[in-house]
Design an enzyme around this catalytic site. Structure first.
Site, short mmCIF file in Angstrom:
data_model
loop_
_atom_site.label_atom_id
_atom_site.label_comp_id
_atom_site.label_asym_id
_atom_site.label_seq_id
_atom_site.Cartn_x
_atom_site.Cartn_y
_atom_site.Cartn_z
N HIS A 64 -3.54 6.73 3.02
CA HIS A 64 -3.92 5.33 3.28
C HIS A 64 -5.26 5.26 4.01
O HIS A 64 -6.06 4.34 3.78
CB HIS A 64 -2.82 4.66 4.11
N SER A 83 0.83 -1.21 0.00
CA SER A 83 0.00 0.00 0.00
C SER A 83 0.86 1.25 0.00
O SER A 83 0.65 2.19 -0.79
CB SER A 83 -0.92 0.01 1.23
N ARG A 92 0.20 8.15 5.47
CA ARG A 92 -0.78 7.54 6.37
C ARG A 92 -2.18 8.13 6.17
O ARG A 92 -3.19 7.43 6.24
CB ARG A 92 -0.34 7.73 7.82
#
Length: 211
Positions: A43, A17, A40
Site C-alpha cells: 500500500h 485498497s 501495508r
C-alpha cells in the site's frame, strides 16, 4: 456537478485498497501476520510485485510485537521515519528516538570516518536493549549497526526493520543483515526500500489488524 467522482470516505478507501491488494498480490509465502505487514508495504509503494523482495526472519513479528507491547523504544535512522510513525497505534506510548540531528552527531561522524546516519547510532545508549530499530534510508547506518552489534559494542535490540534504499550499498547492507541473522529482522531485498516502507512496516507491526 463535480468533474470527477471518487470515494470520499477514508475508511472505505483503505478497505477497498487492502481488498484489491489481497486480490492481486501473491501473499502465499507469508503467514497471515506477515501478510498483514506485506499488505501495508504494498500500500505504501503501490507495487504488488514487491512481495518477492519482502523477507521476514522466523520470529520477527513475535519479538517485535512483544517489544512494542512492553514499551520498548523505537530507534529511527531518519527524521522522515520518526515523523511517519503513527503515535496513536503504538500500544505502550513507545518513545521514538532519532539522533541524526543531535549536536554531537557530526563530531562523531568525523571521529569514526562515517556518515552522520551511522554516527547517530552511537547516541542511542542503553535503551537500545530490546528496542526496535527502523533503518529506512541509510545503508551506512545498517552496515554500522551490524558491525557494532557483532562487536558487542552496543546492546542488542529486539528486532530490526532494515529497508534502506539506494544504488550504493542498499542491497548489500540488507543482505548482510540477513546473512548475519542474529537478531530478528525484516528486509526488502535489492535496491528498493525507503522511509515510507519502514514506517509502513512498523505501523503494521503496531496495529494487529487492518483498518
Amino acid at each position: 456537478m463535480s468533474l470527477y467522482n471518487y470515494i470520499h470516505n477514508g475508511k472505505s478507501i483503505y478497505q477497498h485498497s487492502f481488498a484489491t491488494i489481497r486480490k492481486e498480490a501473491d501473499l502465499s509465502k507469508f503467514t497471515e501476520n506477515e501478510a498483514r505487514i506485506a499488505i501495508r508495504i504494498i500500500h505504501a509503494c503501490g507495487r504488488i510485485e514487491i512481495t518477492k523482495n519482502i523477507v521476514f526472519s522466523p520470529n520477527f513479528i513475535e519479538k517485535g510485537e512483544q517489544a512494542l507491547s512492553t514499551g520498548s523504544v523505537i530507534f529511527c535512522d531518519s527524521e522522515m521515519v520518526a515523523h511517519g510513525i503513527t503515535r496513536r497505534r503504538l500500544p505502550a506510548n513507545n518513545k521514538i528516538i532519532c539522533t541524526l540531528n543531535h549536536p554531537n552527531t557530526s563530531k562523531i561522524a568525523l571521529e569514526i570516518n562515517n556518515t552522520r546516519s551511522a554516527a547517530a547510532i552511537h547516541l542511542w545508549g542503553d535503551t537500545l536493549k530490546q528496542g526496535i530499530v527502523v533503518i529506512g534510508n541509510a545503508p551506512t547506518a545498517l552496515f554500522h549497526l551490524i558491525n557494532l552489534l557483532d562487536q558487542k559494542k552496543i546492546p542488542q535490540p529486539a528486532a530490526i526493520i532494515g529497508v534502506p534504499v539506494g544504488f550504493i550499498g542498499a542491497a548489500k547492507s540488507k543482505q548482510a543483515l540477513q546473512e548475519w541473522g542474529k537478531i530478528p529482522y525484516m528486509i526488502i531485498t535489492g535496491r528498493q526500500g525507503g522511509s515510507a516502507i519502514g514506517v509502513a512496516a512498523l505501523n503494521a507491526l503496531a496495529q494487529k489488524q487492518e483498518i
